[in-house]
Design a protein around this motif. Structure first.
Motif, PDB file in Angstrom:
ATOM      1  N   GLY A 191       0.693  -1.376   0.050  1.00  0.00           N
ATOM      2  CA  GLY A 191      -0.100   0.040   0.087  1.00  0.00           C
ATOM      3  C   GLY A 191       0.848   1.268  -0.082  1.00  0.00           C
ATOM      4  N   ALA A 192       0.034   2.494  -0.402  1.00  0.00           N
ATOM      5  CA  ALA A 192       0.937   3.650  -0.267  1.00  0.00           C
ATOM      6  C   ALA A 192       0.768   4.280   0.986  1.00  0.00           C
ATOM      7  CB  ALA A 192       0.148   4.514  -1.424  1.00  0.00           C
ATOM      8  N   GLN A 193       1.729   3.723   1.851  1.00  0.00           N
ATOM      9  CA  GLN A 193       1.702   4.106   3.433  1.00  0.00           C
ATOM     10  C   GLN A 193       1.971   5.538   3.452  1.00  0.00           C
ATOM     11  OE1 GLN A 193       0.621   1.881   5.582  1.00  0.00           O
ATOM     12  NE2 GLN A 193       0.204   0.396   4.417  1.00  0.00           N
ATOM     13  N   GLU A 194       1.704   6.056   4.540  1.00  0.00           N
ATOM     14  CA  GLU A 194       2.396   7.555   4.801  1.00  0.00           C
ATOM     15  C   GLU A 194       3.881   7.233   5.299  1.00  0.00           C
ATOM     16  OE1 GLU A 194       0.548  10.060   4.851  1.00  0.00           O
ATOM     17  OE2 GLU A 194      -1.567   9.351   5.113  1.00  0.00           O
ATOM     18  N   SER A 195       4.420   8.434   4.886  1.00  0.00           N
ATOM     19  CA  SER A 195       5.945   8.509   4.759  1.00  0.00           C
ATOM     20  C   SER A 195       6.589   8.289   6.344  1.00  0.00           C
ATOM     21  CB  SER A 195       6.493  10.055   4.582  1.00  0.00           C
ATOM     22  OG  SER A 195       6.167  10.472   3.210  1.00  0.00           O
ATOM     23  N   ALA A 196       5.581   8.327   7.364  1.00  0.00           N
ATOM     24  CA  ALA A 196       6.241   8.192   8.601  1.00  0.00           C
ATOM     25  C   ALA A 196       6.396   6.307   8.905  1.00  0.00           C
ATOM     26  CB  ALA A 196       5.204   8.533   9.825  1.00  0.00           C
ATOM     27  N   ILE A 197       5.459   5.578   8.290  1.00  0.00           N
ATOM     28  CA  ILE A 197       5.520   4.244   7.902  1.00  0.00           C
ATOM     29  C   ILE A 197       6.623   3.634   7.271  1.00  0.00           C
ATOM     30  CG2 ILE A 197       4.328   2.075   7.380  1.00  0.00           C
ATOM     31  CD1 ILE A 197       2.935   3.680   9.759  1.00  0.00           C
ATOM     32  N   PHE A 198       6.868   4.684   6.101  1.00  0.00           N
ATOM     33  CA  PHE A 198       8.024   4.184   5.407  1.00  0.00           C
ATOM     34  C   PHE A 198       9.454   4.217   6.220  1.00  0.00           C
ATOM     35  CE2 PHE A 198       5.479   4.633   1.171  1.00  0.00           C
ATOM     36  CZ  PHE A 198       5.834   3.403   0.796  1.00  0.00           C
ATOM     37  N   LEU A 199       9.395   5.514   6.926  1.00  0.00           N
ATOM     38  CA  LEU A 199      10.498   5.739   7.914  1.00  0.00           C
ATOM     39  C   LEU A 199      10.957   4.770   8.785  1.00  0.00           C
ATOM     40  CD1 LEU A 199      10.131   9.490   8.618  1.00  0.00           C
ATOM     41  CD2 LEU A 199      11.874   8.381   7.131  1.00  0.00           C
TER      42      LEU A 199
END
Length: 217
Positions: A191-199
């Motif tokens: 999914g297109a997760q929020e940047s905080a999740i990618f971090l």
């Protein structure tokens, strides 16, 4: 850090996910990503010439109202990361095989990334048909690829089997939709997760990478 990005060029959330990942990477400048762009065909049975956009959306989402809600959600998410979606400009939903082949024609990961960005922008912002080889050749030349060689590659069978095989592979590992992201071959997120999740995922992969013992070969 190895990063597998599983995507389709006709997926607005893949555009959003790529942008959010880029924002996360900007906050971790020490990470040097090694991208592998892996094709996923959302519509593997799409006719070569694509199909009418309105007809496609109604079939895909079960009616115009539900389709509109889905598009509005993508528009809202896109605005937050600087993507001005213009879905109303899209007249045809394309067959995306050739656009995946174009990404693969890039000779460096940076060139492939920029080609992919241009494909997203051409389709979702400008409403151009990225199943049209004239459009694809125009995008190729913007990024330094030779127009004649690109057209010859797309007119031939180069990479057709590879795109199909890679699509089968990502389905086989359990990917049922896009975007998908795999970090260092171990940590996956869908999914297109929020940047905080990618971090968080980047930090997890980095910690694991640092913790691995060094072996002599």
């Amino acid at each position: 850090m190895d990063m597998d990005v599983i995507f389709d060029t006709a997926c607005p959330w893949c555009f959003i996910g790529k942008r959010r990942l880029s924002l996360a990477l900007a906050e971790r400048p020490a990470i040097q990503p090694r991208f592998r762009w892996r094709p996923f065909l959302l519509n593997p049975d799409m006719p070569k010439a694509g199909m009418d956009r309105r007809q496609y959306l109604e079939r895909k989402f079960g009616g115009p109202r539900r389709a509109q809600r889905m598009l509005e959600a993508a528009e809202s998410a896109g605005r937050l990361v600087g993507i001005p979606f213009h879905f109303n400009r899209i007249e045809r939903t394309p067959n995306t095989v050739d656009s995946h082949r174009l990404v693969r024609l890039g000779t460096t990961q940076d060139q492939r990334s920029r080609i992919l960005d241009s494909l997203f922008e051409a389709y979702f912002v400008e409403g151009r048909d990225i199943g049209d080889r004239d459009v694809l050749v125009q995008i190729a030349t913007i990024h330094g690829l030779d127009a004649t060689q690109t057209r010859e590659a797309l007119d031939g069978a180069q990479d057709l089997a590879d795109v199909s095989l890679e699509n089968n592979r990502v389905h086989a590992i359990g990917m049922s939709g896009v975007p998908g992201f795999i970090f260092n071959g171990r940590f996956a997120i869908a999914g297109a997760q929020e940047s905080a999740i990618f971090l968080r995922m980047l930090d997890l992969a980095l910690e694991s990478q640092v913790a691995q013992p060094v072996t002599n070969t």
